[in-house]
Scaffold this motif. Structure first.
Motif, PDB file in Angstrom:
ATOM      1  N   GLY A 122       0.806  -1.221   0.000  1.00 57.67           N
ATOM      2  CA  GLY A 122       0.000   0.000   0.000  1.00 57.67           C
ATOM      3  C   GLY A 122       0.832   1.260   0.000  1.00 57.67           C
ATOM      4  N   GLY A 123       2.032   1.217   0.581  1.00 61.78           N
ATOM      5  CA  GLY A 123       2.947   2.343   0.547  1.00 61.78           C
ATOM      6  C   GLY A 123       2.624   3.490   1.476  1.00 61.78           C
ATOM      7  N   GLN A 124       1.627   3.320   2.389  1.00 67.52           N
ATOM      8  CA  GLN A 124       1.247   4.440   3.246  1.00 67.52           C
ATOM      9  C   GLN A 124       1.179   4.057   4.724  1.00 67.52           C
ATOM     10  OE1 GLN A 124      -1.784   6.303  -0.069  1.00 67.52           O
ATOM     11  NE2 GLN A 124      -2.014   6.999   2.023  1.00 67.52           N
ATOM     12  N   ASN A 125       1.961   3.027   5.108  1.00 65.51           N
ATOM     13  CA  ASN A 125       1.996   2.657   6.521  1.00 65.51           C
ATOM     14  C   ASN A 125       3.296   3.158   7.155  1.00 65.51           C
ATOM     15  OD1 ASN A 125       3.915   0.881   5.506  1.00 65.51           O
ATOM     16  ND2 ASN A 125       2.505  -0.848   5.451  1.00 65.51           N
ATOM     17  N   VAL A 126       3.460   2.907   8.462  1.00 72.11           N
ATOM     18  CA  VAL A 126       4.620   3.431   9.192  1.00 72.11           C
ATOM     19  C   VAL A 126       5.945   2.924   8.614  1.00 72.11           C
ATOM     20  CG1 VAL A 126       5.797   3.491  11.426  1.00 72.11           C
ATOM     21  CG2 VAL A 126       3.319   3.852  11.307  1.00 72.11           C
ATOM     22  N   PRO A 127       6.115   1.591   8.354  1.00 73.51           N
ATOM     23  CA  PRO A 127       7.382   1.138   7.766  1.00 73.51           C
ATOM     24  C   PRO A 127       7.690   1.832   6.433  1.00 73.51           C
ATOM     25  CG  PRO A 127       6.133  -0.734   8.589  1.00 73.51           C
ATOM     26  CD  PRO A 127       5.210   0.443   8.649  1.00 73.51           C
ATOM     27  N   SER A 128       6.652   2.038   5.611  1.00 73.00           N
ATOM     28  CA  SER A 128       6.852   2.706   4.322  1.00 73.00           C
ATOM     29  C   SER A 128       7.350   4.127   4.507  1.00 73.00           C
ATOM     30  CB  SER A 128       5.530   2.726   3.533  1.00 73.00           C
ATOM     31  OG  SER A 128       5.099   1.423   3.234  1.00 73.00           O
ATOM     32  N   ILE A 129       6.756   4.839   5.456  1.00 77.87           N
ATOM     33  CA  ILE A 129       7.140   6.234   5.688  1.00 77.87           C
ATOM     34  C   ILE A 129       8.570   6.322   6.218  1.00 77.87           C
ATOM     35  CG2 ILE A 129       6.667   8.253   7.146  1.00 77.87           C
ATOM     36  CD1 ILE A 129       3.676   7.506   6.864  1.00 77.87           C
ATOM     37  N   ILE A 130       8.938   5.424   7.119  1.00 76.44           N
ATOM     38  CA  ILE A 130      10.300   5.433   7.672  1.00 76.44           C
ATOM     39  C   ILE A 130      11.331   5.205   6.569  1.00 76.44           C
ATOM     40  CG2 ILE A 130      11.913   4.195   9.172  1.00 76.44           C
ATOM     41  CD1 ILE A 130       9.523   3.704  11.071  1.00 76.44           C
ATOM     42  N   VAL A 131      11.089   4.204   5.707  1.00 76.15           N
ATOM     43  CA  VAL A 131      12.029   3.920   4.621  1.00 76.15           C
ATOM     44  C   VAL A 131      12.042   5.066   3.612  1.00 76.15           C
ATOM     45  CG1 VAL A 131      12.556   2.357   2.713  1.00 76.15           C
ATOM     46  CG2 VAL A 131      11.852   1.427   4.917  1.00 76.15           C
ATOM     47  N   ALA A 132      10.873   5.662   3.350  1.00 73.06           N
ATOM     48  CA  ALA A 132      10.806   6.793   2.421  1.00 73.06           C
ATOM     49  C   ALA A 132      11.625   7.973   2.940  1.00 73.06           C
ATOM     50  CB  ALA A 132       9.356   7.210   2.201  1.00 73.06           C
ATOM     51  N   ILE A 133      11.563   8.214   4.241  1.00 76.04           N
ATOM     52  CA  ILE A 133      12.344   9.300   4.842  1.00 76.04           C
ATOM     53  C   ILE A 133      13.839   9.013   4.712  1.00 76.04           C
ATOM     54  CG2 ILE A 133      12.933  10.414   7.027  1.00 76.04           C
ATOM     55  CD1 ILE A 133       9.952  10.147   7.793  1.00 76.04           C
ATOM     56  N   ILE A 134      14.226   7.746   4.905  1.00 78.04           N
ATOM     57  CA  ILE A 134      15.636   7.370   4.746  1.00 78.04           C
ATOM     58  C   ILE A 134      16.099   7.636   3.308  1.00 78.04           C
ATOM     59  CG2 ILE A 134      17.255   5.426   4.720  1.00 78.04           C
ATOM     60  CD1 ILE A 134      15.622   4.244   7.065  1.00 78.04           C
ATOM     61  N   PHE A 135      15.263   7.241   2.329  1.00 77.02           N
ATOM     62  CA  PHE A 135      15.579   7.504   0.924  1.00 77.02           C
ATOM     63  C   PHE A 135      15.730   9.004   0.689  1.00 77.02           C
ATOM     64  CE2 PHE A 135      14.319   3.204  -0.503  1.00 77.02           C
ATOM     65  CZ  PHE A 135      15.249   3.018  -1.514  1.00 77.02           C
ATOM     66  N   CYS A 136      14.801   9.767   1.234  1.00 71.97           N
ATOM     67  CA  CYS A 136      14.814  11.226   1.075  1.00 71.97           C
ATOM     68  C   CYS A 136      16.156  11.814   1.489  1.00 71.97           C
ATOM     69  CB  CYS A 136      13.666  11.841   1.884  1.00 71.97           C
ATOM     70  SG  CYS A 136      13.721  13.647   2.006  1.00 71.97           S
ATOM     71  N   TRP A 137      16.656  11.391   2.650  1.00 72.24           N
ATOM     72  CA  TRP A 137      17.890  11.973   3.172  1.00 72.24           C
ATOM     73  C   TRP A 137      19.136  11.400   2.510  1.00 72.24           C
ATOM     74  CZ3 TRP A 137      18.158  16.428   5.352  1.00 72.24           C
ATOM     75  CH2 TRP A 137      17.002  16.941   5.962  1.00 72.24           C
TER      76      TRP A 137
END
Length: 473
Positions: A122-137
């Motif tokens: 789904g791409g919109q749960n807590v694990p997804s957001i944490i990994v997305a933030i890591i990618f961002c930085w």
């Protein structure tokens, strides 16, 4: 002049533009276009959008040649034509568009990873957001270590992600059936076989595709934004035209050929990534795996491009004193550190909103497309102004057509999103005020009127959201 100066070469610029445009949108374009239009109206919509963006590309190349002194490209054109306020509005809109596009990329990336790792489904749960933030930085740090280095990485990634799209096009050509393609060419047959698709007038179907087509073209101006880092202006101009031609060809083939392989209702009902499901139904599961891998690479590389662009935007606008100088500070490797950090923090905060949003990808890319229309509009308007002053009436006509196209897109496809974008100028104008104070610029009466008008529009937008006229999903 040293034409061999260190900088981004033509090939790298082409990769930057293609990578910026070929992101997540092209992987979902098949279902998005087929849901709105049959083959005939879809082809007409591509002609309309293709010509409109061709006018923009021609404007960018003409202004790059005639005004090489305007190193901020797309933003400084607005400044040269309409003063610091014009440059700020153009730059602010472009910056907003770029990092909203990154939010869309983050959502799609995690959803595609969910195909292989259920924890991200789904791409919109807590694990997804944490990994997305890591990618961002991680991407922010990469760009902060040197834009020219990042552009080389981007070129390699572009090659990797284009290959699955070429394979998709070849399979569609081999599987194409002309009878299926022409069965309901104009989309006027309403029956069970057309469930989930739009029927009606050719114009209404064309209009339904516009925001999707704008979304996939965003990034075509990349060589203009990065033109001051190119080895030569001619490299930037050539890269823009070559990239435009390649993109139009790819978009038309990928969105139109599947009409001759599956029914329109089947295409419209595809999950995302749509072209992965098309290949799965055509050649089996390996097709879906190929496209999902391509999508993951595509999203990461496009995210890299769009990490470069928003930071570059604010740096260039700050250099022209339309934003506070903090936004233009660079490190030893000539990367805009402060701008990168500010943008990274805002993206991190916004990523947490995915926990409360059902349609994060669609909402983010719609706002992204609406915001960038402001920047594109200023290019056409300045082309008109400059060409009129110099008696170049052919170029004036090109500018007029470009500006008219952007106005049409604002009113026909994205008026609600345009109003929502106006809300962002509430904090934006405070930043502009700080820039004026820092640079001893006294706001003119015209600037105050423009600011008032946009703020009124933002209040109207807030009111329409509050009463449900504009629905945020």
């Amino acid at each position: 002049m040293d034409t061999e100066k260190k900088g981004i070469g033509k090939g790298e610029l082409i990769a930057l533009i293609v990578s910026s445009c070929i992101g997540t949108g092209i992987f979902g374009i098949t279902s998005d276009v087929s849901a709105a239009a049959a083959p005939g109206p879809a082809l007409l919509a591509w002609v309309f959008a293709g010509l409109g963006f061709l006018m923009l590309v021609l404007c960018l190349n003409n202004l790059s040649e005639k005004r090489p002194d305007l190193e901020a490209g797309i933003f400084s054109y607005a400044g040269a034509g309409f003063g610091p306020m014009g440059e700020f509005i153009s730059g602010w809109s472009y910056w907003l568009s770029a990092w909203l596009g990154n939010i869309a990329f983050a959502t799609m990336l995690m959803a595609s990873l969910g195909t292989f790792f259920p924890v991200f489904k789904g791409g919109q749960n807590v694990p997804s957001i944490i990994v997305a933030i890591i990618f961002c930085w991680l991407l922010t740090i990469l760009v902060n270590n040197g834009v020219e280095t990042a552009s080389f990485v981007n070129m390699i990634g572009t090659i990797c992600k284009v290959l699955p799209l070429i394979i998709f096009i070849i399979i569609m050509i081999v599987s194409f059936k002309s009878g299926m393609f022409t069965a309901d060419f104009w989309g006027r047959v309403a029956n069970n076989a057309s469930k989930g698709t739009t029927t009606g007038s050719t114009w209404s179907q064309m209009k339904g595709t516009l925001m999707t087509l704008i979304w996939v073209f965003i990034g075509v101006e990349g060589a203009s934004v990065m033109g001051h880092r190119a080895k030569s202006r001619k490299d930037a101009q050539a890269a823009t035209l070559i990239s435009y031609g390649c993109l139009v060809l790819a978009y038309v083939l990928i969105s139109i050929l599947p009409y001759g392989v599956l029914t329109r209702a089947q295409l419209a009902g595809m999950g995302q990534p749509a072209i992965g499901h098309v290949l799965q139904m055509t050649v089996g599961n390996w097709g879906s795996i190929l496209i999902n891998v391509g999508l993951i690479i595509s999203t990461i590389v496009s995210w890299l491009s769009w990490t470069m662009l928003p930071a570059e935007t604010t740096m260039l606008v700050a250099d022209d004193k339309a934003m506070p100088k903090l936004w233009g500070d660079t490190n030893a490797k000539n990367a805009p550190t402060a701008s990168l950090m500010i943008t990274g923090v805002l993206q991190t905060i916004f990523l947490f909103s995915l926990l409360f949003t059902q349609k994060a990808y669609e909402f983010a890319y719609s706002l992204c497309a609406a915001a960038i229309l402001f920047s594109y509009l200023f290019v056409g308007l300045y082309q008109m102004k400059y060409s009129k002053e110099n008696g170049e009436w052919g170029q004036f006509t090109i500018g007029l057509l470009s500006a008219a196209f952007m106005f049409a897109c604002m009113f026909l496809a994205g008026w609600q999103e345009v109003l929502l974008v106006s809300i962002s100028f509430i904090p934006g104008f405070y930043i502009y005020y700080l820039a004026c104070k820092e640079n001893n610029h006294k706001m003119t009466t015209a600037e105050k009127w423009v600011m008032t008008l946009i703020l009124v529009l933002s209040v109207v937008a807030i009111w329409l959201v509050a009463n449900g006229t504009i629905a945020i999903k």
